[in-house]
Structures are given as C-alpha cells and as structure tokens.
Design a protein around this motif. Sequence first.
Motif, PDB file in Angstrom:
ATOM      1  N   ILE A   1      88.410   5.970  70.486  1.00  0.00           N
ATOM      2  CA  ILE A   1      88.146   7.339  70.055  1.00  0.00           C
ATOM      3  C   ILE A   1      86.772   7.773  70.536  1.00  0.00           C
ATOM      4  O   ILE A   1      85.906   6.948  70.803  1.00  0.00           O
ATOM      5  CB  ILE A   1      88.234   7.494  68.512  1.00  0.00           C
ATOM      6  CG1 ILE A   1      87.239   6.567  67.803  1.00  0.00           C
ATOM      7  CG2 ILE A   1      89.642   7.272  68.014  1.00  0.00           C
ATOM      8  CD1 ILE A   1      87.204   6.736  66.292  1.00  0.00           C
ATOM      9  N   ASP A   2      86.599   9.087  70.658  1.00  0.00           N
ATOM     10  CA  ASP A   2      85.290   9.675  70.961  1.00  0.00           C
ATOM     11  C   ASP A   2      84.584   9.976  69.655  1.00  0.00           C
ATOM     12  O   ASP A   2      85.233  10.349  68.671  1.00  0.00           O
ATOM     13  CB  ASP A   2      85.467  10.999  71.713  1.00  0.00           C
ATOM     14  CG  ASP A   2      85.405  10.829  73.205  1.00  0.00           C
ATOM     15  OD1 ASP A   2      84.914   9.779  73.665  1.00  0.00           O
ATOM     16  OD2 ASP A   2      85.846  11.747  73.909  1.00  0.00           O
TER      17      ASP A   2
ATOM     18  N   MET B   1      96.028  14.137  68.225  1.00  0.00           N
ATOM     19  CA  MET B   1      95.310  15.149  69.004  1.00  0.00           C
ATOM     20  C   MET B   1      94.413  15.896  68.026  1.00  0.00           C
ATOM     21  O   MET B   1      94.691  15.955  66.850  1.00  0.00           O
ATOM     22  CB  MET B   1      96.295  16.136  69.632  1.00  0.00           C
ATOM     23  CG  MET B   1      97.340  15.490  70.469  1.00  0.00           C
ATOM     24  SD  MET B   1      96.970  15.869  72.040  1.00  0.00           S
ATOM     25  CE  MET B   1      98.107  16.360  73.064  1.00  0.00           C
ATOM     26  N   GLY B   2      93.355  16.462  68.518  1.00  0.00           N
ATOM     27  CA  GLY B   2      92.472  17.221  67.645  1.00  0.00           C
ATOM     28  C   GLY B   2      91.384  16.352  67.050  1.00  0.00           C
ATOM     29  O   GLY B   2      91.354  15.140  67.224  1.00  0.00           O
ATOM     30  N   LYS B   3      90.490  17.004  66.333  1.00  0.00           N
ATOM     31  CA  LYS B   3      89.320  16.321  65.789  1.00  0.00           C
ATOM     32  C   LYS B   3      89.514  16.006  64.314  1.00  0.00           C
ATOM     33  O   LYS B   3      90.287  16.656  63.622  1.00  0.00           O
ATOM     34  CB  LYS B   3      88.088  17.202  65.987  1.00  0.00           C
ATOM     35  CG  LYS B   3      87.812  17.446  67.451  1.00  0.00           C
ATOM     36  CD  LYS B   3      86.590  18.277  67.668  1.00  0.00           C
ATOM     37  CE  LYS B   3      86.508  18.547  69.161  1.00  0.00           C
ATOM     38  NZ  LYS B   3      85.247  18.660  69.689  1.00  0.00           N
TER      39      LYS B   3
ATOM     40  N   PHE C   1      96.357  12.152  63.387  1.00  0.00           N
ATOM     41  CA  PHE C   1      95.392  12.807  64.266  1.00  0.00           C
ATOM     42  C   PHE C   1      95.525  12.358  65.722  1.00  0.00           C
ATOM     43  O   PHE C   1      94.544  11.968  66.348  1.00  0.00           O
ATOM     44  CB  PHE C   1      93.967  12.529  63.771  1.00  0.00           C
ATOM     45  CG  PHE C   1      93.738  12.951  62.348  1.00  0.00           C
ATOM     46  CD1 PHE C   1      93.490  14.273  62.026  1.00  0.00           C
ATOM     47  CD2 PHE C   1      93.776  12.021  61.319  1.00  0.00           C
ATOM     48  CE1 PHE C   1      93.288  14.666  60.705  1.00  0.00           C
ATOM     49  CE2 PHE C   1      93.580  12.399  59.997  1.00  0.00           C
ATOM     50  CZ  PHE C   1      93.333  13.731  59.695  1.00  0.00           C
TER      51      PHE C   1
ATOM     52  N   THR D   1      82.112  13.615  64.117  1.00  0.00           N
ATOM     53  CA  THR D   1      83.457  14.123  64.366  1.00  0.00           C
ATOM     54  C   THR D   1      84.086  13.207  65.406  1.00  0.00           C
ATOM     55  O   THR D   1      83.433  12.826  66.381  1.00  0.00           O
ATOM     56  CB  THR D   1      83.407  15.568  64.905  1.00  0.00           C
ATOM     57  OG1 THR D   1      82.729  16.382  63.961  1.00  0.00           O
ATOM     58  CG2 THR D   1      84.801  16.114  65.131  1.00  0.00           C
ATOM     59  N   TYR D   2      85.335  12.844  65.189  1.00  0.00           N
ATOM     60  CA  TYR D   2      86.029  11.907  66.062  1.00  0.00           C
ATOM     61  C   TYR D   2      87.217  12.585  66.733  1.00  0.00           C
ATOM     62  O   TYR D   2      87.764  13.569  66.211  1.00  0.00           O
ATOM     63  CB  TYR D   2      86.530  10.701  65.261  1.00  0.00           C
ATOM     64  CG  TYR D   2      85.439   9.982  64.524  1.00  0.00           C
ATOM     65  CD1 TYR D   2      84.736   8.951  65.126  1.00  0.00           C
ATOM     66  CD2 TYR D   2      85.099  10.328  63.220  1.00  0.00           C
ATOM     67  CE1 TYR D   2      83.727   8.279  64.447  1.00  0.00           C
ATOM     68  CE2 TYR D   2      84.089   9.669  62.537  1.00  0.00           C
ATOM     69  CZ  TYR D   2      83.410   8.649  63.151  1.00  0.00           C
ATOM     70  OH  TYR D   2      82.410   7.995  62.489  1.00  0.00           O
ATOM     71  N   GLN D   3      87.627  12.038  67.871  1.00  0.00           N
ATOM     72  CA  GLN D   3      88.820  12.523  68.557  1.00  0.00           C
ATOM     73  C   GLN D   3      89.416  11.356  69.328  1.00  0.00           C
ATOM     74  O   GLN D   3      88.710  10.594  69.984  1.00  0.00           O
ATOM     75  CB  GLN D   3      88.462  13.656  69.511  1.00  0.00           C
ATOM     76  CG  GLN D   3      89.673  14.278  70.163  1.00  0.00           C
ATOM     77  CD  GLN D   3      89.329  15.555  70.904  1.00  0.00           C
ATOM     78  OE1 GLN D   3      88.178  15.894  71.073  1.00  0.00           O
ATOM     79  NE2 GLN D   3      90.341  16.253  71.339  1.00  0.00           N
ATOM     80  N   THR D   4      90.742  11.217  69.242  1.00  0.00           N
ATOM     81  CA  THR D   4      91.423  10.150  69.948  1.00  0.00           C
ATOM     82  C   THR D   4      91.329  10.369  71.441  1.00  0.00           C
ATOM     83  O   THR D   4      91.486  11.490  71.916  1.00  0.00           O
ATOM     84  CB  THR D   4      92.914  10.089  69.534  1.00  0.00           C
ATOM     85  OG1 THR D   4      92.982  10.015  68.109  1.00  0.00           O
ATOM     86  CG2 THR D   4      93.609   8.894  70.126  1.00  0.00           C
TER      87      THR D   4
END
Length: 128
Positions: free
Chosen positions: A107-108, A69-71, A67, A117-120
């Motif tokens: 991560i966010d 990129m992307g959630k 992951f 929900t997480y995102q790098t």
Amino acid sequence: MAKKRIRIDMEDADGARYDIKLEGNVTREKVLKIFEMMDLMNIEEEQETTNMDSIGSKIWHIVDKFFPMGKFTSTNILEKYEDEYNEPVKLSIISTYLSRFSTKGKIDRIRTGREWTYQTIKLSQKHQ
C-alpha cells in the motif's frame, strides 16, 4: 536519510530462482519496474495460504475486501475490522500493520494533516 534496501527472492514455475536487490535511492517507480519485469517474465506472486488466525492477515483481508481502490485511514480499518470479526483491536496495532504493509510495497502511505492516508497499490497492465 537512511539508505533503503529491498530484496526480492522469486521462483518461477520451472523452478528457476531470482534474487533481486535494490539499495540506495529506492523509489516506488523502481519497485513497480521490478514488478513489471516479473510480469514480463511471467512470474506470479506466491499465493500465501490465508491464515485468518493472525491479526495481520485479518487486517489485510479488510483492506483487500473493503478498500481495493480508493483511500482509507487506520480508523476506517478499525471500524470495518470490529464489524467484520466482532472483536476489539487497538488502533495502534492497525497503524503498525498498515505501516508494515507500506514498507512491503503493498500500500501507499501519505501524510494528510495529522493522520496517514493509505491506498492499495495496483499494478497497471500495459497493453501494446
């Protein structure tokens, strides 16, 4: 709301040491500005030796590999973890590590309905 504190200790290639402290209303934008400053000063993030014995490093490996990129959710990480390492892990453990990664600014983390929900976080390079 609790007062946030972030401390960043760095050392550049020449051996100069930097100690940056952020207190109060710490936002993602402010932290990103610190990383941009580090980039301008040509300070590289210390490369950690990958210790694949710890659960945290294995979880980060999954995040980074599948992951970049992307959630994603903690359930996505659980499935990839069990496929990759062929060993069980509790969802609560993954959630705990993802929360820690969020606190560290790796991560966010955004609330989506009943789950996170997480995102790098990737720092964008500004070309002038």
